[in-house]
Design an enzyme around this catalytic site. Structure first.
Site, short mmCIF file in Angstrom:
data_model
loop_
_atom_site.label_atom_id
_atom_site.label_comp_id
_atom_site.label_asym_id
_atom_site.label_seq_id
_atom_site.Cartn_x
_atom_site.Cartn_y
_atom_site.Cartn_z
N GLU A 10 -13.69 2.57 8.14
CA GLU A 10 -12.34 3.13 8.12
C GLU A 10 -12.35 4.47 7.36
O GLU A 10 -12.79 4.52 6.22
CB GLU A 10 -11.42 2.13 7.41
N SER A 18 2.52 0.21 -4.41
CA SER A 18 1.35 1.03 -4.75
C SER A 18 1.71 1.94 -5.92
O SER A 18 2.80 2.52 -5.96
CB SER A 18 0.94 1.89 -3.55
N GLU A 19 0.78 2.08 -6.85
CA GLU A 19 1.01 2.95 -8.00
C GLU A 19 1.21 4.41 -7.55
O GLU A 19 1.78 5.22 -8.28
CB GLU A 19 -0.16 2.85 -9.00
N SER A 33 -6.52 -2.52 1.21
CA SER A 33 -7.91 -2.39 1.67
C SER A 33 -8.64 -3.74 1.59
O SER A 33 -8.18 -4.67 0.91
CB SER A 33 -8.64 -1.36 0.80
N CYS A 71 -3.40 1.58 9.51
CA CYS A 71 -4.43 0.56 9.73
C CYS A 71 -4.67 0.32 11.21
O CYS A 71 -5.73 -0.17 11.60
CB CYS A 71 -4.04 -0.72 9.02
N GLU A 76 -3.19 -8.52 4.87
CA GLU A 76 -3.18 -7.53 5.96
C GLU A 76 -4.05 -6.37 5.49
O GLU A 76 -3.62 -5.57 4.67
CB GLU A 76 -1.75 -7.03 6.21
N LYS A 107 4.73 -5.66 -6.40
CA LYS A 107 4.11 -4.47 -7.00
C LYS A 107 3.87 -3.44 -5.90
O LYS A 107 3.01 -3.62 -5.04
CB LYS A 107 2.76 -4.83 -7.63
N PRO A 120 0.83 -1.22 0.00
CA PRO A 120 0.00 0.00 0.00
C PRO A 120 0.86 1.27 0.00
O PRO A 120 2.08 1.20 -0.02
CB PRO A 120 -0.75 -0.13 1.33
P1 NAD Z 1 -5.46 -0.42 -1.74
O1 NAD Z 1 -6.17 -1.68 -1.43
O2 NAD Z 1 -6.14 0.59 -2.55
O3 NAD Z 1 -4.10 -0.73 -2.48
C1 NAD Z 1 -3.15 -1.63 -1.93
C2 NAD Z 1 -2.43 -2.31 -3.05
O4 NAD Z 1 -3.34 -3.21 -3.68
C3 NAD Z 1 -1.94 -1.35 -4.14
O5 NAD Z 1 -0.66 -1.77 -4.57
C4 NAD Z 1 -2.99 -1.53 -5.22
O6 NAD Z 1 -2.50 -1.24 -6.51
C5 NAD Z 1 -3.32 -3.01 -5.08
N1 NAD Z 1 -4.61 -3.41 -5.63
C6 NAD Z 1 -5.74 -2.68 -5.74
N2 NAD Z 1 -6.71 -3.41 -6.33
C7 NAD Z 1 -6.19 -4.63 -6.60
C8 NAD Z 1 -6.68 -5.81 -7.21
N3 NAD Z 1 -7.92 -5.88 -7.67
N4 NAD Z 1 -5.86 -6.88 -7.32
C9 NAD Z 1 -4.60 -6.82 -6.85
N5 NAD Z 1 -4.06 -5.72 -6.29
C10 NAD Z 1 -4.85 -4.63 -6.15
O7 NAD Z 1 -4.99 0.13 -0.34
P2 NAD Z 1 -4.21 1.49 -0.09
O8 NAD Z 1 -5.23 2.55 -0.28
O9 NAD Z 1 -2.93 1.53 -0.84
O10 NAD Z 1 -3.82 1.34 1.45
C11 NAD Z 1 -4.70 1.64 2.45
C12 NAD Z 1 -5.35 0.38 2.99
O11 NAD Z 1 -4.33 -0.53 3.41
C13 NAD Z 1 -6.18 0.67 4.20
O12 NAD Z 1 -7.38 -0.05 4.16
C14 NAD Z 1 -5.30 0.18 5.34
O13 NAD Z 1 -6.00 -0.16 6.51
C15 NAD Z 1 -4.62 -0.99 4.73
N6 NAD Z 1 -3.37 -1.30 5.45
C16 NAD Z 1 -3.34 -2.40 6.24
C17 NAD Z 1 -2.18 -2.70 6.96
C18 NAD Z 1 -2.12 -3.91 7.85
O14 NAD Z 1 -1.04 -4.23 8.32
N7 NAD Z 1 -3.22 -4.59 8.10
C19 NAD Z 1 -1.06 -1.89 6.84
C20 NAD Z 1 -1.12 -0.78 6.01
C21 NAD Z 1 -2.29 -0.49 5.31
#
Ligand code: NAD
Length: 501
Positions: A403, A199-200, A250, A305, A271, A197, A172
Site C-alpha cells: 500500500e 486520529s491524532e 493500518s 483503502c 478495517e 479516539k 484514521p
Molecule cells: P494508522 O493505523 O496509523 O492509525 C489509525 C488509528 O489507529 C489512529 O487513530 C492511530 O492513532 C491508531 N493507532 C496506531 N497505533 C495504535 C496502537 N498500537 N493501538 C491502538 N491504536 C493505534 O492508520 P492511518 O495512517 O490513520 O490510516 C491509514 C490506514 O487506514 C491505511 O492503511 C488505510 O488503508 C486504512 N484504512 C482502511 C479503511 C477500511 O475501511 N478498510 C478505511 C480507511 C483507512
C-alpha cells in the site's frame, strides 16, 4: 505511448487564509456530555493543515487515566441507553443526522483544513456521513433475529439480540468524519455506548461533532479521548470494561490492537489497508475504465483503502488503455481546498507520509520502471505529490503489492484470465477490486474467483449504506455499513423455556 511531462502539474493555492479558526471546537476530551481538561495537562499534539503546513490548533495527548474516566461514563450511560427501544435510538440517530446537516458548511471547512482534501471531497464525505446516520436509524428498527421455536420437547426457544456493551473506536485520518460515522451510527443503533479516539492527526471534525451534540443526545453514550495510538488506543484495547474494539487503520495498528485485545478476550473489528486491483479485459470499454481509475485512483489523493491503484490490463489493449489513462490523469487539477472548485486533488496528510510516498517513487525509478505521468513531489509549501502513473510493472514488484496510499497507480499486463485472477489475488490484502469487461460470463465468473470483500464490475469505489464494506486476509475482518455492521455490534442470546408439566 505519450509521456506527460511533470511540468503539467502545478499547485493551485488559496488567496488569503482559511476561515477555520472561527469555528474550531474546544480541544479537551469529551466525557459524559461535556469537554473536560486532561488528567495530565500540557501534553499537546499539534494539528497541522497539510496544504499550508500551518498549525491549526493543538489537542490533548490523552492518557490511560483519561480513557478510564471515559469508560466509566460509558459503562454508566450504556445501562440506560441499552434499554431504550429501537425507535428511541432511531430518533437520536436522526437528530444527529439533522445536526450535521444543519452545520454541514462548518464540517466541510474543518475537514478540508485538517486533511487538505478538496471541498468537493469534503462535501461528499459530509453527505455520506448524514446518510449513514439516517440509514442506521431506519435499519435498527427492522433488525430481526432467527425465529423462536420449539427445538426440544416441551421447550420453547427465543433468540434475543443484545448490545455488546461499551465499544472502543479508533479512527484514521483519511476520512475523519465519515469513518467516525461508520462506527458511531451502527454502534449506537445497536444499543452500545462508545469511547472513541480519532486520529491524532485529524481530531477536529470529531470534536466538532461532539461539541454540537452536547446536551442534545444522552450524556455518556459518545465519549471522545484525543491522543496517540500507543497510549489512548492501547488503553482502549486492554480496558476490561470495553467489550469490543473497532479500528479502521493500518495493518500494523490492527495487529497491535488484536494482540492486546486477546488478553481480555475482547471482540475485535478491523478495517485495515488495501491495494485494489483493477482488472481490465480486452473487451472492456477502455475509455470508461481509464476514467474510472482517474476518479477512484486519485480521489482523496489516493489516500483511500479502496483506491483503484493497481491496474492489471490485458496485454493486447495495454498500450491503448495506458494512453487513455495518461490523458485522464494528466488533466487532474492539484491544489489547496480553498483554491477554487476546479481543484480535484489535495496533498498528502503529513510530512512523514509525504516522505514515504516520495520514497516509493524513488524506488520505482531505481527499479527502472516507466513513469508515464507525474512521479515527483510538487515544489513549495504543502505535502503535494503529482498524480502518477507507473507502467511496465513486472509481476510481484513491491510497488504493486504494498500500500502506498498516495496518488500513484501502477500498470501491469496479463495474457490469460487465469493469470489475471491469480495475480490479482497475489496480495496480502483483500479489501476491494474491480473488473472491467462487457462479457456477461466474465462479469460473474471473475468476481467469484477474486478474494476481496467488495468486487465492482465496470465501476470502482461506489459505496452505499445498504451494502457491507470490509475485507478479507490482511485487510481485516468485521463489516462496516449495512445490516451486517449492526450484527457485528450486537450479540445474540438464546433463552429456552421449559413449559412441560
Ligand atoms: P494508522 O493505523 O496509523 O492509525 C489509525 C488509528 O489507529 C489512529 O487513530 C492511530 O492513532 C491508531 N493507532 C496506531 N497505533 C495504535 C496502537 N498500537 N493501538 C491502538 N491504536 C493505534 O492508520 P492511518 O495512517 O490513520 O490510516 C491509514 C490506514 O487506514 C491505511 O492503511 C488505510 O488503508 C486504512 N484504512 C482502511 C479503511 C477500511 O475501511 N478498510 C478505511 C480507511 C483507512
Amino acid at each position: 505511448m505519450t509521456t506527460i511531462q511533470s511540468e503539467t502539474f502545478t499547485v493551485h493555492r488559496a488567496e488569503g487564509t482559511s476561515n477555520v479558526s472561527a469555528i474550531l471546537p474546544p480541544t479537551g476530551h469529551f466525557i459524559n456530555g461535556s469537554f473536560v481538561p486532561a488528567t495530565v495537562s500540557g501534553n499537546l499534539i499539534d494539528v497541522v493543515n497539510p496544504a499550508t503546513e500551518e498549525i491549526i490548533t493543538s489537542v490533548q495527548a490523552g492518557t490511560a487515566a483519561d480513557v478510564d474516566a471515559a469508560v466509566a461514563a460509558a459503562v454508566e450511560a450504556q445501562k440506560t441507553w441499552g434499554a431504550t427501544t429501537p425507535k428511541e435510538r432511531a430518533d437520536v440517530l436522526n437528530l444527529i443526522a439533522n445536526i450535521i446537516e444543519d452545520n454541514r458548511a462548518a464540517f466541510e471547512v474543518i475537514e478540508s483544513a485538517n486533511t487538505g482534501k478538496p471541498r468537493a471531497v469534503a462535501e461528499d464525505d459530509v453527505t455520506s456521513t448524514i446518510d449513514t446516520f439516517r440509514f442506521m436509524a431506519g435499519a435498527s428498527r427492522t433488525l430481526t433475529s432467527m425465529a423462536g421455536g420449539d427445538y426440544a420437547t416441551d421447550h420453547t426457544s427465543v433468540i434475543l439480540r443484545e448490545p455488546v456493551g461499551v465499544v472502543g473506536v479508533i479512527t484514521p485520518w483519511n476520512y475523519p468524519l465519515l469513518m467516525a460515522a461508520w462506527k458511531i451510527a451502527p454502534i449506537l443503533a445497536a444499543g452500545n455506548s462508545i469511547v472513541m479516539k480519532p486520529s491524532e492527526q485529524t481530531p477536529l471534525s470529531t470534536l466538532k461533532l461532539v461539541e454540537l451534540l452536547a446536551g442534545r443526545i444522552p450524556d455518556g453514550i459518545l465519549n471522545v479521548v484525543t491522543g496517540q495510538g500507543r497510549t489512548v488506543g492501547q488503553r482502549l484495547s486492554e480496558h476490561p470494561d470495553i467489550a469490543l474494539v473497532a479500528l479502521t487503520g493500518s495493518v500494523v495498528s490492527g495487529q497491535a490492537v488484536a494482540k492486546t485485545a486477546a488478553r481480555s478476550v475482547k471482540r475485535v473489528h478491523l478495517e485495515l489497508g488495501g491495494k485494489a486491483p483493477v482488472v481490465v479485459f480486452p473487451d472492456a470499454d477502455l475509455q470508461a475504465a481509464a476514467a474510472g481509475v482517474r476518479n477512484a485512483g486519485y480521489w482523496n489523493a489516493g489516500q483511500d483503502c479502496g483506491a483503484a491503484c493497481r491496474v492489471l490490463v490485458h496485454e493486447s489493449v495495454a498500450e491503448e488503455f495506458t494512453q487513455y489513462l495518461a490523458e485522464e490523469v494528466g488533466s487532474l487539477v492539484v491544489g489547496a481546498p480553498d483554491a477554487g472548485e476546479a481543484v480535484e486533488m489535495g496533498p498528502m496528510i503529513s510530512r512523514p507520509h509525504f516522505e514515504r510516498v516520495k520514497e516509493a517513487l524513488a524506488e520505482a525509478r531505481s527499479a527502472g520502471l516507466t513513469i508515464a505521468v507525474g512521479g515527483s513531489a510538487l515544489e513549495g509549501t504543502g505535502f503535494f505529490i503529482e498524480p502518477t502513473v507507473i507502467t511496465g510493472v513486472p509481476a510481484g514488484a513491491p510497488i504493486a503489492t504494498h500500500e502506498i496510499f498516495g496518488p500513484v497507480v501502477t500498470v501491469e499486463t496479463f495474457s490469460t484470465t487465469e493469470e489475471a485472477v491469480r495475480r490479482a489475488n497475489e496480495s496480502p490484502y483483500g479489501l476491494s477490486a474491480s473488473v472491467w469487461t462487457r462479457d456477461s460470463s466474465l462479469s460473474l465468473r471473475v468476481p467469484k474467483q477474486l478474494d476481496f470483500g467488495t468486487v465492482w464490475v465496470n465501476a470502482h469505489l461506489v459505496l452505499a449504506n445498504e451494502v457491507p464494506w470490509g475485507g478479507f486476509k490482511g485487510s481485516g475482518y468485521g463489516r462496516d455499513l449495512s445490516l451486517y455492521a449492526l450484527d457485528d455490534y450486537s450479540r445474540t442470546k438464546h433463552v429456552m423455556i421449559n413449559h412441560g408439566a
